[in-house]
Design a protein around this motif. Sequence first.
Motif, PDB file in Angstrom:
ATOM      1  N   ALA A  92       0.822  -1.216   0.000  1.00 57.47           N
ATOM      2  CA  ALA A  92       0.000   0.000   0.000  1.00 57.47           C
ATOM      3  C   ALA A  92       0.851   1.258   0.000  1.00 57.47           C
ATOM      4  N   ASP A  93       2.081   1.172   0.483  1.00 56.89           N
ATOM      5  CA  ASP A  93       3.006   2.311   0.482  1.00 56.89           C
ATOM      6  C   ASP A  93       3.871   2.334  -0.769  1.00 56.89           C
ATOM      7  N   ARG A  94       3.450   1.550  -1.760  1.00 54.29           N
ATOM      8  CA  ARG A  94       4.148   1.510  -3.054  1.00 54.29           C
ATOM      9  C   ARG A  94       5.583   1.015  -2.915  1.00 54.29           C
ATOM     10  N   ILE A  95       5.768   0.097  -1.967  1.00 56.45           N
ATOM     11  CA  ILE A  95       7.084  -0.528  -1.775  1.00 56.45           C
ATOM     12  C   ILE A  95       7.010  -1.967  -2.251  1.00 56.45           C
ATOM     13  N   SER A  96       7.903  -2.326  -3.131  1.00 60.67           N
ATOM     14  CA  SER A  96       8.019  -3.728  -3.550  1.00 60.67           C
ATOM     15  C   SER A  96       9.447  -4.197  -3.299  1.00 60.67           C
ATOM     16  N   ILE A  97       9.570  -5.422  -2.848  1.00 66.17           N
ATOM     17  CA  ILE A  97      10.886  -6.017  -2.587  1.00 66.17           C
ATOM     18  C   ILE A  97      11.004  -7.287  -3.401  1.00 66.17           C
ATOM     19  N   ARG A  98      12.000  -7.314  -4.254  1.00 66.83           N
ATOM     20  CA  ARG A  98      12.272  -8.522  -5.047  1.00 66.83           C
ATOM     21  C   ARG A  98      13.476  -9.230  -4.442  1.00 66.83           C
ATOM     22  N   VAL A  99      13.257 -10.452  -3.991  1.00 63.92           N
ATOM     23  CA  VAL A  99      14.349 -11.240  -3.413  1.00 63.92           C
ATOM     24  C   VAL A  99      15.001 -12.065  -4.522  1.00 63.92           C
ATOM     25  N   VAL A 100      16.292 -11.863  -4.697  1.00 64.81           N
ATOM     26  CA  VAL A 100      17.060 -12.626  -5.691  1.00 64.81           C
ATOM     27  C   VAL A 100      17.967 -13.582  -4.938  1.00 64.81           C
ATOM     28  N   GLU A 101      17.786 -14.860  -5.191  1.00 66.69           N
ATOM     29  CA  GLU A 101      18.612 -15.870  -4.531  1.00 66.69           C
ATOM     30  C   GLU A 101      19.921 -16.039  -5.298  1.00 66.69           C
ATOM     31  N   ILE A 102      21.015 -16.012  -4.576  1.00 62.30           N
ATOM     32  CA  ILE A 102      22.324 -16.175  -5.204  1.00 62.30           C
ATOM     33  C   ILE A 102      23.020 -17.380  -4.581  1.00 62.30           C
ATOM     34  N   PRO A 103      23.886 -18.048  -5.323  1.00 67.23           N
ATOM     35  CA  PRO A 103      24.612 -19.189  -4.746  1.00 67.23           C
ATOM     36  C   PRO A 103      25.555 -18.717  -3.643  1.00 67.23           C
ATOM     37  N   PRO A 104      25.637 -19.423  -2.536  1.00 63.72           N
ATOM     38  CA  PRO A 104      26.541 -19.012  -1.453  1.00 63.72           C
ATOM     39  C   PRO A 104      27.997 -18.993  -1.918  1.00 63.72           C
ATOM     40  N   PHE A 105      28.726 -17.958  -1.505  1.00 64.68           N
ATOM     41  CA  PHE A 105      30.172 -17.841  -1.725  1.00 64.68           C
ATOM     42  C   PHE A 105      30.560 -17.765  -3.208  1.00 64.68           C
ATOM     43  N   ASP A 106      29.612 -17.404  -4.081  1.00 64.85           N
ATOM     44  CA  ASP A 106      29.913 -17.289  -5.510  1.00 64.85           C
ATOM     45  C   ASP A 106      30.100 -15.809  -5.852  1.00 64.85           C
ATOM     46  N   ASP A 107      31.335 -15.310  -5.683  1.00 61.48           N
ATOM     47  CA  ASP A 107      31.621 -13.896  -5.893  1.00 61.48           C
ATOM     48  C   ASP A 107      31.321 -13.454  -7.327  1.00 61.48           C
ATOM     49  N   GLU A 108      31.684 -14.287  -8.280  1.00 59.72           N
ATOM     50  CA  GLU A 108      31.514 -13.928  -9.688  1.00 59.72           C
ATOM     51  C   GLU A 108      30.043 -13.762 -10.036  1.00 59.72           C
ATOM     52  N   LYS A 109      29.215 -14.690  -9.571  1.00 56.68           N
ATOM     53  CA  LYS A 109      27.787 -14.624  -9.842  1.00 56.68           C
ATOM     54  C   LYS A 109      27.162 -13.406  -9.171  1.00 56.68           C
ATOM     55  N   LEU A 110      27.540 -13.143  -7.923  1.00 55.14           N
ATOM     56  CA  LEU A 110      27.005 -11.996  -7.205  1.00 55.14           C
ATOM     57  C   LEU A 110      27.372 -10.706  -7.918  1.00 55.14           C
ATOM     58  N   ALA A 111      28.633 -10.570  -8.336  1.00 60.06           N
ATOM     59  CA  ALA A 111      29.070  -9.360  -9.034  1.00 60.06           C
ATOM     60  C   ALA A 111      28.300  -9.188 -10.345  1.00 60.06           C
ATOM     61  N   ALA A 112      28.064 -10.291 -11.042  1.00 63.54           N
ATOM     62  CA  ALA A 112      27.339 -10.217 -12.316  1.00 63.54           C
ATOM     63  C   ALA A 112      25.904  -9.732 -12.101  1.00 63.54           C
ATOM     64  N   ILE A 113      25.249 -10.216 -11.052  1.00 63.02           N
ATOM     65  CA  ILE A 113      23.871  -9.788 -10.769  1.00 63.02           C
ATOM     66  C   ILE A 113      23.847  -8.309 -10.387  1.00 63.02           C
ATOM     67  N   LEU A 114      24.788  -7.885  -9.559  1.00 62.99           N
ATOM     68  CA  LEU A 114      24.858  -6.474  -9.182  1.00 62.99           C
ATOM     69  C   LEU A 114      25.087  -5.586 -10.413  1.00 62.99           C
ATOM     70  N   ASN A 115      25.952  -6.024 -11.301  1.00 66.36           N
ATOM     71  CA  ASN A 115      26.249  -5.244 -12.497  1.00 66.36           C
ATOM     72  C   ASN A 115      25.064  -5.177 -13.445  1.00 66.36           C
ATOM     73  N   GLY A 116      24.155  -6.145 -13.345  1.00 65.04           N
ATOM     74  CA  GLY A 116      22.989  -6.181 -14.222  1.00 65.04           C
ATOM     75  C   GLY A 116      21.836  -5.316 -13.756  1.00 65.04           C
ATOM     76  N   LEU A 117      21.928  -4.744 -12.571  1.00 65.69           N
ATOM     77  CA  LEU A 117      20.856  -3.894 -12.053  1.00 65.69           C
ATOM     78  C   LEU A 117      21.028  -2.464 -12.556  1.00 65.69           C
ATOM     79  N   ASP A 118      19.904  -1.795 -12.800  1.00 63.14           N
ATOM     80  CA  ASP A 118      19.979  -0.382 -13.181  1.00 63.14           C
ATOM     81  C   ASP A 118      18.783   0.365 -12.612  1.00 63.14           C
ATOM     82  N   GLY A 119      18.824   1.677 -12.743  1.00 61.80           N
ATOM     83  CA  GLY A 119      17.819   2.522 -12.130  1.00 61.80           C
ATOM     84  C   GLY A 119      16.434   2.426 -12.737  1.00 61.80           C
ATOM     85  N   SER A 120      16.289   1.782 -13.903  1.00 65.34           N
ATOM     86  CA  SER A 120      14.968   1.700 -14.523  1.00 65.34           C
ATOM     87  C   SER A 120      14.013   0.817 -13.742  1.00 65.34           C
TER      88      SER A 120
END
Length: 342
Positions: A92-120
């Motif tokens: 109701a407060d126009r807040i949405s939370i998207r939970v993205v599951e990442i593999p534990p201890f996978d630095d490369e995968k985590l960095a790739a997901i972070l790099n894929g996010l943008d302000g749109s």
Amino acid sequence: MARATVHDLARAAGVSLATIDRVLNRRGGVRPATIEKVEQAMARLNYRRDMAAAMLAKQQEYRFVFLVPIGVNTFMRNLANEATRLSDLNAADRISIRVVEIPPFDDEKLAAILNGLDGSDTSGVAVVATENAQVRQAIDRLAERGIPVVTLVSDVPASRRAHFVGIDNSAAGRTAGSLMGRFLRGRSGRIAVLAGSMLLRDHVERHFGFERVLRTEYPDLVTLPVIEGRDNGAIVEDVLGALLDRHPDIIGLYSLGGGNRGVIAALNKRHAGGRICVIAHELTAHCREALIDGTFDAILNQDPGHEARSAMRVLRALTDGQPIDQGQERIRIDIYLRDNLP
């Protein structure tokens, strides 16, 4: 006194309402001298913006992304569930939370997901991060794009993250060391230390605090080199079991990460429950049972619900350009014995 309005502010600064709107919303096209006049008027009138009304008028939507490592770690699963629940509660407060599951201890995968996010489609990010160069650079890139990043549970202070939500992990380690020393007072022997990974800053800080207390206050308790179990019960059972077999004189164990089902299994196989003093983290269902039956002596806990709520509030404050209530967002270290279980 009545609360000052934008009309009062415009009159006091001698500018139009349109100029006030540009200054308050940090849009361009306003001379520095005019901005200074508006800010001086705000100070004289003690003007406080009604952010709720402003965001409603702008139809502001908050699209937050929570990146959580989901494997067999019960605490992380609980954290992800709490974040999902918050999204439903705050729709109701126009807040949405998207939970993205990442593999534990996978630095490369985590960095790739972070790099894929943008302000749109992302207003802010909360991430359980490893202290890795790729991850740090990815956080910095998001900050450069104007997307606030909050680190959860484990911090990456060398990055441009905006805030950390979690316990004081060095204090948690010191607390564990103090408890261990008191429980084993008058005895001498070896203390095992089990981490998930020493690439995680929270695990490093806990170990540092624990080691410091034992060395300075309880020199008869000697810590063995840290073993790593990747927060995985099966791996923990193997590596801890091997350590217990090599050192049958171990009298204490500090499990500073996850995988505590493996701790329980390794101790039970060797009938060591109750003989070895065990201090662990997070009050999961299996840790609760281990406290009750005497396998564990104490649990240090952080509330995943509080952390998820705090991360959401902090991200909203950062998105709105509002101050963070440091007292409200301080995450407690809870100490549980079987006598005070909730």
